[in-house]
Scaffold this motif. Structure first.
Motif, PDB file in Angstrom:
ATOM      1  N   ILE A 198     -37.404-114.668  56.197  1.00 50.11           N
ATOM      2  CA  ILE A 198     -36.218-114.940  55.976  1.00 50.11           C
ATOM      3  C   ILE A 198     -37.303-115.756  54.978  1.00 50.11           C
ATOM      4  CG2 ILE A 198     -35.802-117.434  57.025  1.00 50.11           C
ATOM      5  CD1 ILE A 198     -35.692-116.209  60.031  1.00 50.11           C
ATOM      6  N   LYS A 199     -38.230-116.567  54.274  1.00 51.43           N
ATOM      7  CA  LYS A 199     -38.794-117.081  53.656  1.00 51.43           C
ATOM      8  C   LYS A 199     -38.694-116.232  52.363  1.00 51.43           C
ATOM      9  CE  LYS A 199     -42.976-119.445  55.943  1.00 51.43           C
ATOM     10  NZ  LYS A 199     -44.195-120.319  56.845  1.00 51.43           N
ATOM     11  N   GLY A 200     -38.889-114.722  52.676  1.00 50.70           N
ATOM     12  CA  GLY A 200     -38.460-114.014  51.431  1.00 50.70           C
ATOM     13  C   GLY A 200     -37.411-113.969  51.321  1.00 50.70           C
ATOM     14  N   SER A 201     -36.420-114.059  51.725  1.00 48.76           N
ATOM     15  CA  SER A 201     -34.895-114.398  50.992  1.00 48.76           C
ATOM     16  C   SER A 201     -34.795-115.681  50.831  1.00 48.76           C
ATOM     17  CB  SER A 201     -33.841-113.948  52.775  1.00 48.76           C
ATOM     18  OG  SER A 201     -34.449-112.341  53.141  1.00 48.76           O
ATOM     19  N   GLU A 202     -35.471-116.861  51.302  1.00 53.51           N
ATOM     20  CA  GLU A 202     -34.860-117.815  50.672  1.00 53.51           C
ATOM     21  C   GLU A 202     -35.825-118.388  49.436  1.00 53.51           C
ATOM     22  OE1 GLU A 202     -36.487-120.159  53.220  1.00 53.51           O
ATOM     23  OE2 GLU A 202     -35.553-120.631  54.137  1.00 53.51           O
ATOM     24  N   LYS A 203     -36.966-116.811  49.213  1.00 51.36           N
ATOM     25  CA  LYS A 203     -38.042-116.801  47.844  1.00 51.36           C
ATOM     26  C   LYS A 203     -36.757-115.836  46.404  1.00 51.36           C
ATOM     27  CE  LYS A 203     -42.509-118.571  49.471  1.00 51.36           C
ATOM     28  NZ  LYS A 203     -43.372-117.662  49.712  1.00 51.36           N
ATOM     29  N   GLY A 204     -36.040-114.898  47.038  1.00 52.81           N
ATOM     30  CA  GLY A 204     -34.976-114.394  46.432  1.00 52.81           C
ATOM     31  C   GLY A 204     -36.086-113.144  46.474  1.00 52.81           C
ATOM     32  N   VAL A 205     -36.642-112.446  47.118  1.00 55.43           N
ATOM     33  CA  VAL A 205     -37.373-111.385  47.229  1.00 55.43           C
ATOM     34  C   VAL A 205     -36.277-110.329  47.407  1.00 55.43           C
ATOM     35  CG1 VAL A 205     -39.700-109.411  48.204  1.00 55.43           C
ATOM     36  CG2 VAL A 205     -40.146-112.415  48.220  1.00 55.43           C
ATOM     37  N   GLU A 206     -37.090-109.218  46.619  1.00 57.44           N
ATOM     38  CA  GLU A 206     -35.875-107.729  46.646  1.00 57.44           C
ATOM     39  C   GLU A 206     -36.675-106.707  46.890  1.00 57.44           C
ATOM     40  OE1 GLU A 206     -32.866-107.976  45.471  1.00 57.44           O
ATOM     41  OE2 GLU A 206     -32.786-109.799  45.290  1.00 57.44           O
ATOM     42  N   PRO A 207     -36.387-105.669  47.927  1.00 59.04           N
ATOM     43  CA  PRO A 207     -34.658-105.956  48.236  1.00 59.04           C
ATOM     44  C   PRO A 207     -34.222-106.849  49.104  1.00 59.04           C
ATOM     45  CG  PRO A 207     -35.811-104.157  49.219  1.00 59.04           C
ATOM     46  CD  PRO A 207     -36.646-104.074  48.182  1.00 59.04           C
ATOM     47  N   ARG A 208     -33.444-107.534  48.715  1.00 61.13           N
ATOM     48  CA  ARG A 208     -32.894-108.257  49.721  1.00 61.13           C
ATOM     49  C   ARG A 208     -32.008-107.631  51.390  1.00 61.13           C
ATOM     50  NH1 ARG A 208     -32.486-113.832  48.198  1.00 61.13           N
ATOM     51  NH2 ARG A 208     -30.455-114.433  49.446  1.00 61.13           N
ATOM     52  N   ILE A 209     -33.152-107.995  52.538  1.00 61.83           N
ATOM     53  CA  ILE A 209     -32.713-107.915  53.928  1.00 61.83           C
ATOM     54  C   ILE A 209     -32.092-108.385  54.666  1.00 61.83           C
ATOM     55  CG2 ILE A 209     -34.148-107.455  55.808  1.00 61.83           C
ATOM     56  CD1 ILE A 209     -36.379-107.338  54.371  1.00 61.83           C
ATOM     57  N   ASN A 210     -30.962-108.460  55.430  1.00 59.97           N
ATOM     58  CA  ASN A 210     -29.632-108.546  55.991  1.00 59.97           C
ATOM     59  C   ASN A 210     -29.980-108.965  56.897  1.00 59.97           C
ATOM     60  OD1 ASN A 210     -27.245-109.853  56.088  1.00 59.97           O
ATOM     61  ND2 ASN A 210     -25.817-107.250  56.110  1.00 59.97           N
ATOM     62  N   PHE A 211     -30.910-109.391  56.852  1.00 59.45           N
ATOM     63  CA  PHE A 211     -31.516-109.646  58.644  1.00 59.45           C
ATOM     64  C   PHE A 211     -29.981-111.631  58.969  1.00 59.45           C
ATOM     65  CE2 PHE A 211     -34.255-112.863  60.577  1.00 59.45           C
ATOM     66  CZ  PHE A 211     -34.482-112.155  61.784  1.00 59.45           C
ATOM     67  N   LYS A 212     -29.930-110.466  60.810  1.00 60.02           N
ATOM     68  CA  LYS A 212     -29.108-111.496  61.341  1.00 60.02           C
ATOM     69  C   LYS A 212     -30.093-112.119  62.613  1.00 60.02           C
ATOM     70  CE  LYS A 212     -25.886-110.722  58.704  1.00 60.02           C
ATOM     71  NZ  LYS A 212     -24.972-111.119  57.908  1.00 60.02           N
ATOM     72  N   GLY A 213     -30.712-111.608  63.790  1.00 67.46           N
ATOM     73  CA  GLY A 213     -31.341-111.771  64.170  1.00 67.46           C
ATOM     74  C   GLY A 213     -32.424-111.450  65.322  1.00 67.46           C
ATOM     75  N   TYR A 214     -32.628-111.290  66.458  1.00 70.06           N
ATOM     76  CA  TYR A 214     -33.352-110.760  66.407  1.00 70.06           C
ATOM     77  C   TYR A 214     -33.073-110.573  68.973  1.00 70.06           C
ATOM     78  CZ  TYR A 214     -36.017-114.901  67.001  1.00 70.06           C
ATOM     79  OH  TYR A 214     -36.417-116.316  66.950  1.00 70.06           O
TER      80      TYR A 214
END
Length: 496
Positions: A198-214
């Motif tokens: 989630i932190k990586g996605s917020e920082k715009g880290v690529e590739p984007r991971i389409n994380f939905k939950g666990y």
């Protein structure tokens, strides 16, 4: 709704075919598994496996085994599976729980256990990645053995690096819904990995991971909740007398974990002594799961057949003889953050441990070559739960992580086999309630094949708690049909 115009239909078909072609073309062909020495026949979907290096200097590399969905790999979720420990290989889940095969005790001409397809594999509805994490676990390794001194935060950071590189290897899956799953000490692994993602996605880290939950089964979460529940659970299940329970409760003032009171600790030790001969991972199961031993245990029982079979695995043949190392221990306090590498509430449980099928299969050099794993001469023998790690529990309670992620809108399913004494469900239920969300689906039974399969309670913010009736610590092992049922329903967003 009217059928689409013929030209549009052709376009849709062509687009679907192109997606499937790109799926086949983009996957790294050097990781494709052409076949397995102990399996005869065609795989129902493609399998890939290999290493992803997360640190070049030490060649710290994590091993994965990917099973494409048997339904629609281009659209179905991508799901990582993690076993616990810390130090437990995710081949544990692959071999004994929700993997693509069932492992038969009989041997092939080469001496390997026979494999047959598992009708309840989670790859029926999702793309499954079985990840050995951290380095030093299972087939994962580092050339610098000092890297085996690790902890929760480093493990999570490495897993995030793995995911980023994995999605670079498999770009065709970047748009698929992505979930984390696992059990036991994965209750620590998964929230900390989710935090990195989630932190990586917020920082715009690529590739984007389409994380939905666990989703996590019988998860290690919070020492106070997890370990304080074992005495009340033992009493509720009729494993200790009411007199013993009332005595220890009064002496310990309702706290059964981390006490410094000698008299309280003495009484807790007495409870553990009473429970020492039980299968800590499933109180209904004998120490060994072989049908002949079950027959001996229950031969003269007056219990009805339905109860005698309540905790049995429904696989057609024995799956394992013991399960050491899946979760942090009930018996030992975490000293200086160190996590002991064995779990249980009494020393006798260790004598039940035997994982011949997985060890024989994964230590065979032909099998290792087929799955692109390093040889024993380089990384050593495969172990269900390794002693190589010097592991620190360097985070803390996971309850705050769960509250943060659900508040952000991620879906979370916490499920418990209700006959697990290692991490009993009342403690898990209690911490789920402690998150503080409003109940939107009050406690009720859920059904499979018109029978009560367990109970569930739903909360605001996509948080769900679920029990599985008669299951132990490793739910997909003991109740594979029910496990696939709730897994499929939750993935599809359906009600239980």
């Amino acid at each position: 709704m009217a059928a689409p115009p013929f030209p549009l239909l052709l376009v849709l078909v062509a687009a679907s075919a192109a997606h499937l072609c790109s799926l086949a073309a983009a996957a790294p062909e050097e990781h494709l598994i052409a076949g397995l020495p102990s399996f005869h026949g065609a795989f129902p979907s493609k399998h890939y496996s290999g290493y992803v290096t997360v640190d070049e200097a030490s060649e710290r590399s994590l091993f994965y085994y990917l099973v494409l969905s048997e339904r629609d790999p281009a659209a179905d979720p991508v799901v990582v599976w993690l076993n616990g420990g810390p130090g437990c290989s995710s081949f544990d889940g692959f071999v004994y729980e929700n993997g693509p095969f069932n492992f038969e005790p009989g041997s092939t001409p080469g001496g390997l256990p026979k494999l047959q397809l598992n009708p309840y594999s989670w790859s029926k509805v999702s793309n499954m990645i079985y990840l050995d994490s951290p380095a030093g676990v299972g087939m994962s390794y580092s050339l610098n053995r000092s890297e085996y001194k690790t902890g929760d935060l480093k493990t999570a950071a490495d897993a995030h690096k793995f995911l980023l590189k994995w999605f670079e290897l498999y770009p065709e899956f970047q748009s698929n819904p992505f979930y984390l799953s696992g059990e036991s000490y994965a209750g620590i692994y998964i929230p900390t990995i989710a935090d990195e993602v989630i932190k990586g996605s917020e920082k715009g880290v690529e590739p984007r991971i389409n994380f939905k939950g666990y989703l996590i089964g019988n998860p290690a979460t919070d020492a106070d909740y997890d370990f304080n529940s074992f005495v009340p659970f033992a009493h509720g299940m009729g494993l200790i007398s009411t007199d013993m329970y009332e005595d220890v409760r009064a002496t310990c003032h309702g706290t059964f974990w981390g006490t410094v009171d000698d008299l309280c600790q003495e009484k807790i030790d007495r409870v553990r002594w009473e429970l020492k001969d039980l299968n800590v991972y499933n109180i209904l199961a004998p120490c060994y799961h072989h049908p002949k031993i079950q027959e001996t245990v229950f031969r003269h029982s007056s219990l009805p057949e339905s109860f005698r079979r309540l905790g049995e695995t429904e696989r057609a043949f024995p799956v394992r003889k013991g399960m050491a190392g899946r979760s942090w221990p009930l018996r030992a306090a975490l000293r200086n953050g160190r996590v002991p590498m064995w779990t249980g509430i009494g020393g006798r449980s260790l004598n039940c441990t035997s994982d011949e099928l997985a060890t024989i299969w994964l230590d065979d050099e032909d099998v290792r070559a087929a799955i692109h794993a390093k040889s024993k001469s380089l990384i050593g023998s495969w172990e269900l739960n390794t002693a190589r790690l010097d592991y620190s529990h360097d985070t803390g309670t996971m309850v705050s992580y769960h509250k943060k992620f659900t508040a952000l809108g991620y879906r979370v399913l916490i499920y418990s086999g209700d006959h697990d004494l290692c991490i009993p469900f009342p403690g898990t239920e209690a911490w789920v309630k402690s998150v503080g969300y409003q109940v939107v689906d009050r406690w009720r039974p859920w059904y499979f094949e018109q029978q009560v399969a367990g109970y569930t309670e739903g909360y605001d913010h996509n948080l769900t708690f679920l029990t599985i009736k008669g299951a132990g610590h490793a739910v997909p092992e003991y109740k594979p049909k029910e496990a696939l049922a709730f897994y499929s329903r939750w993935m599809a967003g359906e009600m239980f």
